[in-house]
Design a protein around this motif. Structure first.
Motif, PDB file in Angstrom:
ATOM      1  N   HIS A 235       0.933  -1.363  -0.207  1.00 25.86           N
ATOM      2  CA  HIS A 235       0.135  -0.144  -0.251  1.00 25.86           C
ATOM      3  C   HIS A 235       0.568   1.258  -0.130  1.00 25.86           C
ATOM      4  O   HIS A 235       2.515   1.052   0.375  1.00 25.86           O
ATOM      5  N   LYS A 236       0.280   2.252  -0.244  1.00 26.54           N
ATOM      6  CA  LYS A 236       0.898   3.927  -1.036  1.00 26.54           C
ATOM      7  C   LYS A 236       0.214   4.435   0.289  1.00 26.54           C
ATOM      8  O   LYS A 236      -0.986   4.261   0.616  1.00 26.54           O
ATOM      9  N   ALA A 237       0.893   5.069   0.773  1.00 27.45           N
ATOM     10  CA  ALA A 237       0.562   6.025   2.317  1.00 27.45           C
ATOM     11  C   ALA A 237      -0.343   7.323   0.954  1.00 27.45           C
ATOM     12  O   ALA A 237      -0.546   8.154   0.374  1.00 27.45           O
ATOM     13  N   GLY A 238      -2.311   7.244   1.463  1.00 32.66           N
ATOM     14  CA  GLY A 238      -2.565   8.188   1.455  1.00 32.66           C
ATOM     15  C   GLY A 238      -2.288   9.993   1.867  1.00 32.66           C
ATOM     16  O   GLY A 238      -1.724  10.260   2.748  1.00 32.66           O
ATOM     17  N   ASP A 239      -3.133  10.424   0.967  1.00 28.47           N
ATOM     18  CA  ASP A 239      -2.459  12.530   1.290  1.00 28.47           C
ATOM     19  C   ASP A 239      -2.458  12.756   2.315  1.00 28.47           C
ATOM     20  O   ASP A 239      -1.532  13.316   3.320  1.00 28.47           O
ATOM     21  N   ASP A 240      -3.756  12.263   3.162  1.00 25.08           N
ATOM     22  CA  ASP A 240      -4.346  12.680   4.636  1.00 25.08           C
ATOM     23  C   ASP A 240      -3.241  12.386   5.585  1.00 25.08           C
ATOM     24  O   ASP A 240      -3.381  12.432   7.115  1.00 25.08           O
TER      25      ASP A 240
END
Length: 99
Positions: free
Chosen positions: A10-15
């Motif tokens: 997974h890639k961390a979301g902007d928030d």
């Protein structure tokens, strides 16, 4: 903006990234986690169905990083990893949706 380490799947979301970047101690702890550790936190946040739950999990991620935790507390683990089959419990509860 400096680089930000993500998980194995997974890639961390902007928030989530913004919250972690806003706290230098949390960012240092985050960068010290293994890719699998980061992946568990990201998957846990991404698994939230409601925006309010997502925000609570982001806040709790910051708290748990401050406590030195390397994985989210009470999380069964990422079911999206290709290198490891889900446990029987994950398959029944998280994937098949049976309780």
């Amino acid at each position: 903006m400096s680089s930000f380490s993500h998980g194995t799947v997974h890639k961390a979301g902007d928030d989530l990234q913004a919250a972690i970047r806003s706290d230098p101690q949390a960012l240092a702890q985050w960068e010290g986690l293994t890719p699998l550790g980061r992946n568990e936190f990201i998957c846990w946040v991404e698994d939230a169905k409601k925006p309010a739950t997502r925000q609570r999990r982001i806040g709790r991620t910051l708290e748990e990083l401050a406590e030195g935790k390397k994985r989210p507390c009470c999380w069964a683990g990422c079911i999206h990893r290709a290198d490891k089959l889900p446990s029987r419990w994950q398959q029944v509860v998280l994937i098949d949706g049976k309780t």
